[in-house]
Design an enzyme around this catalytic site. Structure first.
Site, PDB file in Angstrom:
ATOM      1  N   VAL A  23       0.876  -1.168   0.000  1.00  0.00           N
ATOM      2  CA  VAL A  23       0.000   0.000   0.000  1.00  0.00           C
ATOM      3  C   VAL A  23       0.914   1.219   0.000  1.00  0.00           C
ATOM      4  CG1 VAL A  23      -0.286   0.077   2.515  1.00  0.00           C
ATOM      5  CG2 VAL A  23      -2.030   1.067   1.064  1.00  0.00           C
ATOM      6  N   SER A  24       0.611   2.152  -0.887  1.00  0.00           N
ATOM      7  CA  SER A  24       1.520   3.294  -1.017  1.00  0.00           C
ATOM      8  C   SER A  24       0.992   4.553  -0.347  1.00  0.00           C
ATOM      9  CB  SER A  24       1.822   3.577  -2.491  1.00  0.00           C
ATOM     10  OG  SER A  24       0.624   3.875  -3.187  1.00  0.00           O
ATOM     11  N   SER A  25      -0.291   4.557   0.004  1.00  0.00           N
ATOM     12  CA  SER A  25      -0.829   5.774   0.609  1.00  0.00           C
ATOM     13  C   SER A  25      -1.817   5.439   1.716  1.00  0.00           C
ATOM     14  CB  SER A  25      -1.527   6.639  -0.451  1.00  0.00           C
ATOM     15  OG  SER A  25      -2.729   6.022  -0.863  1.00  0.00           O
ATOM     16  N   GLN A  28      -5.371   4.762   0.376  1.00  0.00           N
ATOM     17  CA  GLN A  28      -5.691   3.384  -0.002  1.00  0.00           C
ATOM     18  C   GLN A  28      -6.099   2.583   1.225  1.00  0.00           C
ATOM     19  OE1 GLN A  28      -1.907   2.501  -1.949  1.00  0.00           O
ATOM     20  NE2 GLN A  28      -3.060   1.944  -3.783  1.00  0.00           N
TER      21      GLN A  28
END
Length: 87
Positions: A23-25, A28
């Site tokens: 997960v990058s953010s 999300q």
């Protein structure tokens, strides 16, 4: 299914799988795509494939990149997973 019957006995071959979660953010994660949701979804899918011999040793084959963009070519857990697969 992947069966071997050369001995007259049907045997399901074991298939080891690895889980890669990313997960990058925080956005999300808040919208249901967080690491826990990903792991739950993949665990359910793995369970549905147990009859086909799928198995995962989570202590060795769970790779998590939290906060890394998918656009990055190199991510720590992804790179470790690739090394494990190449063995």
């Amino acid at each position: 299914m992947n069966h071997s019957t050369h001995t007259g006995v049907s045997v399901t071959r074991q298939k080891r799988v690895a889980f890669y979660l990313r997960v990058s953010s925080e956005e999300q994660a808040k919208n249901g795509f967080g690491l826990d949701a990903q792991k739950d979804s993949l665990t359910k899918y793995l369970k549905s494939r147990e009859a086909d011999g799928w198995t995962c040793d989570f202590s060795r084959h769970l790779f998590i990149d939290d906060g890394y963009s998918g656009s990055l070519e190199s991510r720590p857990a992804f790179d470790r997973m690739k090394k494990v697969i190449e063995r």
